[in-house]
Write a protein that holds these residues in place. Structure first.
Motif, PDB file in Angstrom:
ATOM      1  N   PHE A 130     -27.922  -3.448  -4.767  1.00 54.65           N
ATOM      2  CA  PHE A 130     -28.780  -4.135  -3.998  1.00 54.65           C
ATOM      3  C   PHE A 130     -29.560  -3.236  -3.195  1.00 54.65           C
ATOM      4  O   PHE A 130     -30.768  -3.847  -2.281  1.00 54.65           O
ATOM      5  CB  PHE A 130     -28.247  -5.294  -3.439  1.00 54.65           C
ATOM      6  N   ARG A 187     -31.146  -9.203   0.985  1.00 54.21           N
ATOM      7  CA  ARG A 187     -29.877  -9.039   0.049  1.00 54.21           C
ATOM      8  C   ARG A 187     -29.241 -10.199  -0.172  1.00 54.21           C
ATOM      9  O   ARG A 187     -28.941 -10.504  -1.418  1.00 54.21           O
ATOM     10  CB  ARG A 187     -29.275  -7.831   0.329  1.00 54.21           C
ATOM     11  N   THR A 242     -14.514 -12.884  -5.207  1.00 54.18           N
ATOM     12  CA  THR A 242     -13.898 -11.583  -5.681  1.00 54.18           C
ATOM     13  C   THR A 242     -13.302 -11.194  -6.660  1.00 54.18           C
ATOM     14  O   THR A 242     -13.653 -10.293  -7.739  1.00 54.18           O
ATOM     15  CB  THR A 242     -13.317 -10.878  -4.257  1.00 54.18           C
ATOM     16  N   ASP A 271     -11.050  -4.408  -2.957  1.00 60.79           N
ATOM     17  CA  ASP A 271     -12.025  -5.375  -2.630  1.00 60.79           C
ATOM     18  C   ASP A 271     -13.418  -4.451  -2.039  1.00 60.79           C
ATOM     19  O   ASP A 271     -14.490  -4.777  -2.403  1.00 60.79           O
ATOM     20  CB  ASP A 271     -11.885  -6.567  -1.739  1.00 60.79           C
ATOM     21  N   ALA A 292     -28.981 -12.450  -3.319  1.00 56.89           N
ATOM     22  CA  ALA A 292     -27.693 -12.702  -4.096  1.00 56.89           C
ATOM     23  C   ALA A 292     -27.367 -14.015  -4.078  1.00 56.89           C
ATOM     24  O   ALA A 292     -26.438 -14.662  -5.259  1.00 56.89           O
ATOM     25  CB  ALA A 292     -26.596 -11.986  -3.378  1.00 56.89           C
ATOM     26  N   LEU A 333     -15.364  -2.918  -4.510  1.00 57.73           N
ATOM     27  CA  LEU A 333     -16.292  -4.056  -5.334  1.00 57.73           C
ATOM     28  C   LEU A 333     -17.252  -4.173  -4.708  1.00 57.73           C
ATOM     29  O   LEU A 333     -18.451  -4.084  -5.042  1.00 57.73           O
ATOM     30  CB  LEU A 333     -15.451  -5.041  -5.660  1.00 57.73           C
ATOM     31  N   TYR A 334     -17.069  -4.249  -3.299  1.00 57.92           N
ATOM     32  CA  TYR A 334     -18.318  -4.626  -2.591  1.00 57.92           C
ATOM     33  C   TYR A 334     -19.423  -3.740  -2.267  1.00 57.92           C
ATOM     34  O   TYR A 334     -20.573  -3.630  -2.326  1.00 57.92           O
ATOM     35  CB  TYR A 334     -17.818  -5.194  -1.031  1.00 57.92           C
ATOM     36  N   ARG A 377     -20.267 -12.055   3.099  1.00 56.38           N
ATOM     37  CA  ARG A 377     -19.217 -11.027   3.503  1.00 56.38           C
ATOM     38  C   ARG A 377     -19.768  -9.686   3.082  1.00 56.38           C
ATOM     39  O   ARG A 377     -19.682  -8.500   3.912  1.00 56.38           O
ATOM     40  CB  ARG A 377     -18.112 -11.260   2.733  1.00 56.38           C
ATOM     41  N   ILE A 378     -20.390  -9.436   1.690  1.00 57.61           N
ATOM     42  CA  ILE A 378     -20.867  -8.286   1.572  1.00 57.61           C
ATOM     43  C   ILE A 378     -21.907  -7.682   2.164  1.00 57.61           C
ATOM     44  O   ILE A 378     -22.206  -6.541   2.661  1.00 57.61           O
ATOM     45  CB  ILE A 378     -21.117  -8.134  -0.155  1.00 57.61           C
ATOM     46  N   PHE A 379     -23.131  -8.477   2.558  1.00 60.18           N
ATOM     47  CA  PHE A 379     -24.213  -8.063   2.991  1.00 60.18           C
ATOM     48  C   PHE A 379     -24.356  -7.867   4.630  1.00 60.18           C
ATOM     49  O   PHE A 379     -25.043  -7.259   5.166  1.00 60.18           O
ATOM     50  CB  PHE A 379     -25.511  -8.572   2.395  1.00 60.18           C
ATOM     51  N   VAL A 436     -19.356 -14.986  -0.849  1.00 63.51           N
ATOM     52  CA  VAL A 436     -19.175 -13.389  -0.989  1.00 63.51           C
ATOM     53  C   VAL A 436     -20.692 -12.716  -0.745  1.00 63.51           C
ATOM     54  O   VAL A 436     -20.452 -11.415  -0.139  1.00 63.51           O
ATOM     55  CB  VAL A 436     -19.002 -13.277  -2.552  1.00 63.51           C
ATOM     56  N   VAL A 454     -21.523  -3.484  -5.262  1.00 62.76           N
ATOM     57  CA  VAL A 454     -22.555  -4.570  -5.296  1.00 62.76           C
ATOM     58  C   VAL A 454     -23.639  -4.124  -4.150  1.00 62.76           C
ATOM     59  O   VAL A 454     -24.811  -4.427  -4.469  1.00 62.76           O
ATOM     60  CB  VAL A 454     -21.957  -6.116  -4.643  1.00 62.76           C
ATOM     61  N   ARG A 455     -23.098  -3.573  -3.055  1.00 62.18           N
ATOM     62  CA  ARG A 455     -24.260  -3.344  -2.104  1.00 62.18           C
ATOM     63  C   ARG A 455     -25.045  -1.935  -2.659  1.00 62.18           C
ATOM     64  O   ARG A 455     -26.218  -2.183  -2.395  1.00 62.18           O
ATOM     65  CB  ARG A 455     -23.462  -2.714  -0.856  1.00 62.18           C
ATOM     66  N   LEU A 483     -13.644 -16.805  -1.008  1.00 63.81           N
ATOM     67  CA  LEU A 483     -13.929 -15.399  -0.998  1.00 63.81           C
ATOM     68  C   LEU A 483     -13.006 -14.673  -1.770  1.00 63.81           C
ATOM     69  O   LEU A 483     -13.330 -14.001  -2.793  1.00 63.81           O
ATOM     70  CB  LEU A 483     -14.103 -14.937   0.262  1.00 63.81           C
ATOM     71  N   VAL A 525     -33.348  -3.500  -2.787  1.00 65.14           N
ATOM     72  CA  VAL A 525     -33.932  -4.911  -2.381  1.00 65.14           C
ATOM     73  C   VAL A 525     -34.600  -4.502  -1.099  1.00 65.14           C
ATOM     74  O   VAL A 525     -33.506  -4.692  -0.046  1.00 65.14           O
ATOM     75  CB  VAL A 525     -33.074  -5.921  -2.560  1.00 65.14           C
ATOM     76  N   ASP A 548     -21.520  -8.748   6.486  1.00 65.21           N
ATOM     77  CA  ASP A 548     -20.079  -8.276   6.844  1.00 65.21           C
ATOM     78  C   ASP A 548     -19.585  -9.077   7.828  1.00 65.21           C
ATOM     79  O   ASP A 548     -18.886  -9.023   9.119  1.00 65.21           O
ATOM     80  CB  ASP A 548     -20.101  -6.765   7.587  1.00 65.21           C
TER      81      ASP A 548
END
Lengths: 206, 164
Positions: A15, B21, B150, A4, B25, A7-8, B121-123, B118, A11-12, B146, A18, B125
């Motif tokens: 972006f 971000r 994912t 995971d 998203a 994958l994250y 979580r991603i941006f 998501v 994506v980060r 999530l 941005v 955390d």
């Protein structure tokens, strides 16, 4: 991709370009305006809440029937269904006060507000406030249940799923195209107690 | 007052891009996200002592921005971005072309709530508990969303890569 985190990371990375362009001075200037307006708006909000309470008292002391009758106006209608739900149909944004009373009469505590959106509005919606929105909204008004057909906005409401002491909040925005054609959008919420009246974004520091 | 402003300035500098971000998203539109995120930061400044005490001020900003964005009902009239509009770069936005439309398409393929979970979580955390509090849902629901998001993202992005 192995896990995971990989994958994250993808994506980060995507972006990364941005970036928020507004500078700090612009943000703080807007914040100061908001603070001033909020302070000035407290008195006005209290007046609206009092007016809503007045409507509620009027309705609750009116004639009571075991089975509420439907209410149909040219602008909107409120119809109880045999399954216990209530169908709200809106055709025009008029007489919000009477609609509040009609909904309450069929067992749906609600605050309905109609707002006409100015042509130069940059954002449409209500400003954030501190009143928590309850997730039960999705049960009371299931996503996908509402419909738009032939100029009518139809909202099925499961009043039996409204937790005790909660109130539905509808804010309907009417915008007109360059050719004068009206379009309606809706913001909904479910809150404990009386909803705070909507502070339209175009009046809140824009 | 100066101390308070410096405190907010440090927060703004560290959080502005990640908040944008996350909201981009979630909403699928950079332009719409920029407007509501800037407004959310202004609101944060308007009530900074309170927001500063929030367990996650960045989550507060994102939640405020998402709440300001018009509700899902708005999609009836096409105001909320439809899939066709999702992938079209805004001609006035110099950054728009830098976002790969396939990435946006992958995010768009997720249900709204999964996308929000998501993104947080991603941006930001955020852990499941804070995410749950931010979105007003149960922590267990966050975990489920999530996992599904994912998995769906991985499948979508992997298939895109394989096609190339």
């Amino acid at each position: 991709m192995s896990d995971d985190d990989d994958l994250y990371a993808v994506v980060r990375t995507e972006f990364e370009p941005v970036r928020l362009r507004a500078d700090l001075d612009d943000i703080t200037a807007r914040g100061r305006t908001l603070r001033r307006r909020r302070n000035a708006g407290v008195a006005a909000s209290l007046a609206v809440v009092a007016a809503v309470a007045s409507v509620a008292v009027t309705v609750s002391t009116g004639a009571k029937t075991d089975r509420p009758a439907p209410m149909n106006l040219a602008a909107w209608s409120v119809e109880p269904s045999p399954d216990g739900s209530v169908v709200l149909t809106i055709r025009q944004l008029t007489d919000a006060g009477r609609l509040n009373a009609a909904l309450r009469a069929v067992g749906v505590p609600a605050l309905v507000e109609f707002e006409r959106v100015p042509a130069d509005a940059k954002l449409v919606g209500c400003a954030e406030n501190d009143q928590p929105a309850l997730p039960e909204l999705n049960s009371v008004m299931p996503i996908g249940a509402a419909q738009y057909r032939g100029g009518e906005h139809v909202f099925p409401i499961r009043r039996d799923r409204m937790p005790a002491g909660t109130t539905l909040h509808f804010v309907l925005f009417e915008e007109r195209s360059d050719r004068g054609v009206p379009t309606i959008s809706v913001r909904t919420g479910l809150v404990k107690g009386t909803p705070l009246p909507c502070e339209p974004l175009w009046r809140s520091g824009k | 007052m100066e101390h308070r402003r410096a405190d907010f300035a440090a927060f703004y500098e560290s959080a502005r891009d990640d908040c944008l971000r996350a909201v981009t998203a979630s909403l699928g539109s950079r332009q719409a996200a920029e407007e509501v995120v800037a407004e959310a930061f202004a609101r944060a400044w308007a009530r900074w002592p309170r927001v500063a005490d929030h367990p996650s001020p960045r989550a507060w900003v994102v939640r405020t921005a998402l709440n300001m964005h018009i509700s899902w009902w708005r999609r009836w009239r096409g105001e909320v971005l439809t899939p066709d509009r999702y992938d079209q770069p805004d001609q006035d936005d110099p950054d728009a072309a830098t976002l790969d439309p396939r990435m946006m398409a992958a995010l768009r393929s997720l249900p709204l709530r999964q996308r929000q979970v998501v993104a947080l979580r991603i941006f930001l955390d955020l852990d499941s508990k804070t995410t749950a509090r931010t979105l007003g849902i149960a922590a267990g629901t966050v975990t489920a969303h999530l996992a599904r998001a994912t998995s769906a993202l991985r499948a979508h992005l992997t298939s895109v890569t394989e096609e190339e």
